[in-house]
Design a protein around this motif. Structure first.
Motif, PDB file in Angstrom:
ATOM      1  N   VAL A   1      48.573  53.275  30.600  1.00 28.91           N
ATOM      2  CA  VAL A   1      48.518  53.519  29.158  1.00 28.91           C
ATOM      3  C   VAL A   1      49.927  53.375  28.586  1.00 28.91           C
ATOM      4  CG1 VAL A   1      48.173  55.324  27.416  1.00 28.91           C
ATOM      5  CG2 VAL A   1      46.477  54.987  29.226  1.00 28.91           C
ATOM      6  N   ARG A   2      50.028  52.755  27.428  1.00 27.68           N
ATOM      7  CA  ARG A   2      51.307  52.600  26.746  1.00 27.68           C
ATOM      8  C   ARG A   2      51.179  53.150  25.333  1.00 27.68           C
ATOM      9  NH1 ARG A   2      52.536  46.414  27.032  1.00 27.68           N
ATOM     10  NH2 ARG A   2      50.336  46.368  26.441  1.00 27.68           N
ATOM     11  N   MET A   3      52.110  54.028  24.974  1.00 31.82           N
ATOM     12  CA  MET A   3      52.110  54.622  23.646  1.00 31.82           C
ATOM     13  C   MET A   3      53.536  54.639  23.110  1.00 31.82           C
ATOM     14  SD  MET A   3      49.502  57.820  24.373  1.00 31.82           S
ATOM     15  CE  MET A   3      49.614  58.392  22.700  1.00 31.82           C
ATOM     16  N   VAL A   4      53.670  54.556  21.794  1.00 28.87           N
ATOM     17  CA  VAL A   4      54.972  54.562  21.142  1.00 28.87           C
ATOM     18  C   VAL A   4      55.098  55.824  20.299  1.00 28.87           C
ATOM     19  CG1 VAL A   4      56.479  53.360  19.506  1.00 28.87           C
ATOM     20  CG2 VAL A   4      55.060  52.049  21.111  1.00 28.87           C
ATOM     21  N   VAL A   5      56.260  56.473  20.386  1.00 32.54           N
ATOM     22  CA  VAL A   5      56.501  57.703  19.636  1.00 32.54           C
ATOM     23  C   VAL A   5      57.781  57.546  18.828  1.00 32.54           C
ATOM     24  CG1 VAL A   5      56.941  60.187  19.767  1.00 32.54           C
ATOM     25  CG2 VAL A   5      55.381  59.108  21.401  1.00 32.54           C
ATOM     26  N   GLY A   6      57.693  57.789  17.527  1.00 29.72           N
ATOM     27  CA  GLY A   6      58.861  57.785  16.662  1.00 29.72           C
ATOM     28  C   GLY A   6      59.373  59.197  16.479  1.00 29.72           C
ATOM     29  N   SER A   7      60.596  59.463  16.894  1.00 31.64           N
ATOM     30  CA  SER A   7      61.178  60.806  16.800  1.00 31.64           C
ATOM     31  C   SER A   7      61.954  60.975  15.494  1.00 31.64           C
ATOM     32  CB  SER A   7      62.100  61.060  17.997  1.00 31.64           C
ATOM     33  OG  SER A   7      63.226  60.191  17.953  1.00 31.64           O
ATOM     34  N   LYS A   8      62.314  62.218  15.211  1.00 32.43           N
ATOM     35  CA  LYS A   8      63.099  62.574  14.013  1.00 32.43           C
ATOM     36  C   LYS A   8      62.378  62.147  12.734  1.00 32.43           C
ATOM     37  CE  LYS A   8      67.283  62.177  16.788  1.00 32.43           C
ATOM     38  NZ  LYS A   8      68.627  61.566  16.959  1.00 32.43           N
ATOM     39  N   PHE A   9      61.050  62.311  12.732  1.00 38.46           N
ATOM     40  CA  PHE A   9      60.262  61.919  11.566  1.00 38.46           C
ATOM     41  C   PHE A   9      60.554  62.821  10.368  1.00 38.46           C
ATOM     42  CE2 PHE A   9      56.067  61.855   9.260  1.00 38.46           C
ATOM     43  CZ  PHE A   9      56.208  60.560   8.764  1.00 38.46           C
ATOM     44  N   ASP A  10      61.066  64.024  10.623  1.00 43.87           N
ATOM     45  CA  ASP A  10      61.425  64.918   9.525  1.00 43.87           C
ATOM     46  C   ASP A  10      62.609  64.371   8.715  1.00 43.87           C
ATOM     47  OD1 ASP A  10      62.424  65.629  12.223  1.00 43.87           O
ATOM     48  OD2 ASP A  10      63.846  66.850  11.092  1.00 43.87           O
TER      49      ASP A  10
ATOM     50  N   LEU B   1      49.321  48.985  19.855  1.00 39.63           N
ATOM     51  CA  LEU B   1      49.585  50.200  20.618  1.00 39.63           C
ATOM     52  C   LEU B   1      49.530  51.416  19.692  1.00 39.63           C
ATOM     53  CD1 LEU B   1      52.626  49.124  22.850  1.00 39.63           C
ATOM     54  CD2 LEU B   1      50.227  49.294  23.529  1.00 39.63           C
ATOM     55  N   PRO B   2      49.096  52.565  20.223  1.00 41.73           N
ATOM     56  CA  PRO B   2      49.139  53.800  19.423  1.00 41.73           C
ATOM     57  C   PRO B   2      50.587  54.124  19.054  1.00 41.73           C
ATOM     58  CG  PRO B   2      47.855  54.086  21.439  1.00 41.73           C
ATOM     59  CD  PRO B   2      48.562  52.785  21.576  1.00 41.73           C
ATOM     60  N   LEU B   3      50.797  54.576  17.830  1.00 44.17           N
ATOM     61  CA  LEU B   3      52.136  54.940  17.372  1.00 44.17           C
ATOM     62  C   LEU B   3      52.062  56.327  16.751  1.00 44.17           C
ATOM     63  CD1 LEU B   3      54.636  52.549  15.596  1.00 44.17           C
ATOM     64  CD2 LEU B   3      54.521  54.980  15.056  1.00 44.17           C
ATOM     65  N   LEU B   4      52.780  57.262  17.348  1.00 50.87           N
ATOM     66  CA  LEU B   4      52.780  58.652  16.891  1.00 50.87           C
ATOM     67  C   LEU B   4      54.135  59.003  16.290  1.00 50.87           C
ATOM     68  CD1 LEU B   4      51.097  60.253  20.043  1.00 50.87           C
ATOM     69  CD2 LEU B   4      49.976  59.488  17.950  1.00 50.87           C
ATOM     70  N   ARG B   5      54.138  60.034  15.472  1.00 53.39           N
ATOM     71  CA  ARG B   5      55.371  60.505  14.847  1.00 53.39           C
ATOM     72  C   ARG B   5      55.592  61.977  15.212  1.00 53.39           C
ATOM     73  NH1 ARG B   5      52.736  56.928  11.524  1.00 53.39           N
ATOM     74  NH2 ARG B   5      53.989  55.516  10.224  1.00 53.39           N
ATOM     75  N   VAL B   6      56.827  62.323  15.555  1.00 57.23           N
ATOM     76  CA  VAL B   6      57.152  63.719  15.856  1.00 57.23           C
ATOM     77  C   VAL B   6      58.407  64.122  15.101  1.00 57.23           C
ATOM     78  CG1 VAL B   6      56.067  63.740  18.138  1.00 57.23           C
ATOM     79  CG2 VAL B   6      58.457  63.054  17.920  1.00 57.23           C
ATOM     80  N   LYS B   7      58.489  65.406  14.792  1.00 57.10           N
ATOM     81  CA  LYS B   7      59.645  65.936  14.070  1.00 57.10           C
ATOM     82  C   LYS B   7      60.666  66.505  15.060  1.00 57.10           C
ATOM     83  CE  LYS B   7      56.839  67.131  10.027  1.00 57.10           C
ATOM     84  NZ  LYS B   7      56.396  68.218   9.117  1.00 57.10           N
ATOM     85  N   SER B   8      61.902  66.572  14.612  1.00 56.67           N
ATOM     86  CA  SER B   8      62.960  67.093  15.479  1.00 56.67           C
ATOM     87  C   SER B   8      63.416  68.483  15.064  1.00 56.67           C
ATOM     88  CB  SER B   8      64.164  66.143  15.461  1.00 56.67           C
ATOM     89  OG  SER B   8      64.663  65.976  14.145  1.00 56.67           O
ATOM     90  N   VAL B   9      62.756  69.065  14.062  1.00 55.57           N
ATOM     91  CA  VAL B   9      63.161  70.397  13.606  1.00 55.57           C
ATOM     92  C   VAL B   9      62.913  71.427  14.695  1.00 55.57           C
ATOM     93  CG1 VAL B   9      62.809  69.924  11.163  1.00 55.57           C
ATOM     94  CG2 VAL B   9      60.887  70.712  12.553  1.00 55.57           C
ATOM     95  N   PRO B  10      63.727  72.496  14.762  1.00 54.37           N
ATOM     96  CA  PRO B  10      63.514  73.541  15.762  1.00 54.37           C
ATOM     97  C   PRO B  10      62.149  74.197  15.599  1.00 54.37           C
ATOM     98  CG  PRO B  10      65.688  73.738  14.743  1.00 54.37           C
ATOM     99  CD  PRO B  10      64.933  72.727  13.949  1.00 54.37           C
ATOM    100  N   GLY B  11      61.595  74.690  16.712  1.00 55.38           N
ATOM    101  CA  GLY B  11      60.292  75.322  16.678  1.00 55.38           C
ATOM    102  C   GLY B  11      60.291  76.631  15.908  1.00 55.38           C
ATOM    103  N   ARG B  12      59.106  77.008  15.422  1.00 54.92           N
ATOM    104  CA  ARG B  12      58.971  78.271  14.702  1.00 54.92           C
ATOM    105  C   ARG B  12      59.151  79.459  15.640  1.00 54.92           C
ATOM    106  NH1 ARG B  12      53.482  76.724  11.573  1.00 54.92           N
ATOM    107  NH2 ARG B  12      53.355  75.192  13.261  1.00 54.92           N
TER     108      ARG B  12
END
Length: 263
Positions: free
Chosen positions: A169-178, A199-210
């Motif tokens: 499986v191959r997936m792409v993740v874009g970081s620092k979406f915030d 390919l699936p492309l996901l977005r994730v934030k880099s902010v600290p967790g709650r």
């Protein structure tokens, strides 16, 4: 490699927010904090709960500084490093995630073993990349929304890292979406990339967790809500790939689906 499934067609997407889902999630939490699991550890469920475990190895690839270690830390419920330090060798992290299958209504405990290696170590030691790629079930290719070069490096990564593992499986993740307001990667480029590579492309934030009420401890349950879309997507694509390989699910959307059963 089988064509990626439509989102939500294999895994019930919001099941983790249901009463039943929260009951299963309790085994990876302790007093609202995420439990940390070693390579030989696993969650303890109630004796009345029967559940299958599906284990997968996932290699996290990307240029130095895009957030590979930070992403794995968020997925595991760990503190995200505030200052970038390149990973000096291979770092492995185990994450458990229960998910419910759409067709059978069975709950499966997914065990993800993430492999993260610093770019310098990969270049310096010839054995590092083969070790990371060996028996890998999935590749996560990271780029940063604030680093145009990391996005332009994706095709090279896909050819170099996953070229010898066509069944993975191959997936792409874009970081620092915030930080999207300051992005170097506009939406039109993402659309063109998805059209070319499918390919699936996901977005994730880099902010600290709650945090919990003490202001110091990470809120494990809130943290799960922040990264559930990544874990669900991984579970969906990996399970679909296994079922296609076993002849239990169609490799093409035009084929009629068959019952999905636990391995």
């Amino acid at each position: 490699m089988a064509r990626p499934p439509a989102p939500g067609s294999v895994i019930v997407p919001d099941w983790h927010e249901s009463a039943e889902g929260k009951e299963y999630l309790a085994c990876i939490l302790r007093k609202n904090r995420r439990r940390v699991f070693g390579l030989l550890e696993r969650p303890v469920l109630s004796p009345t709960v029967a559940i299958d475990t599906a284990s997968y190895k996932i290699f996290v690839s990307g240029k130095s500084g895009v957030g590979k270690t930070a992403l794995v830390a968020k997925l595991a419920g760990l503190e995200v490093p505030m200052v970038h330090h390149e990973t000096t060798g291979i770092q492995t992290t185990v994450v458990f995630w229960p998910a419910k299958l759409q067709t059978s209504n069975h709950v499966v405990m997914f065990r993800f073993e993430f492999w993260d290696c610093g770019e310098s170590a990969l270049k310096k030691f010839d054995h590092m990349l083969p070790a990371c790629k060996e028996k890998t079930d999935a590749f996560l290719f990271l780029f940063s929304f604030t680093d145009r070069a990391s996005f332009e490096d994706l095709p090279g990564q896909l050819a170099r890292v996953a070229g010898e593992a066509p069944g993975a499986v191959r997936m792409v993740v874009g970081s620092k979406f915030d930080q999207y307001m300051h992005t170097d990667v506009p939406e039109r480029d993402l659309t063109a990339f998805r059209k070319t590579w499918e390919l699936p492309l996901l977005r994730v934030k880099s902010v600290p967790g709650r945090r919990l009420a003490d202001g110091r401890t990470l809120d494990g349950r809130a943290g799960l809500a922040d990264i559930a879309h990544v874990l669900n997507s991984l579970a969906e694509h990996l399970w679909h790939q296994d079922q296609v390989a076993a002849g239990l699910f169609p490799s093409s959307p035009e084929d009629p689906p068959r019952d999905i059963v636990a391995p």
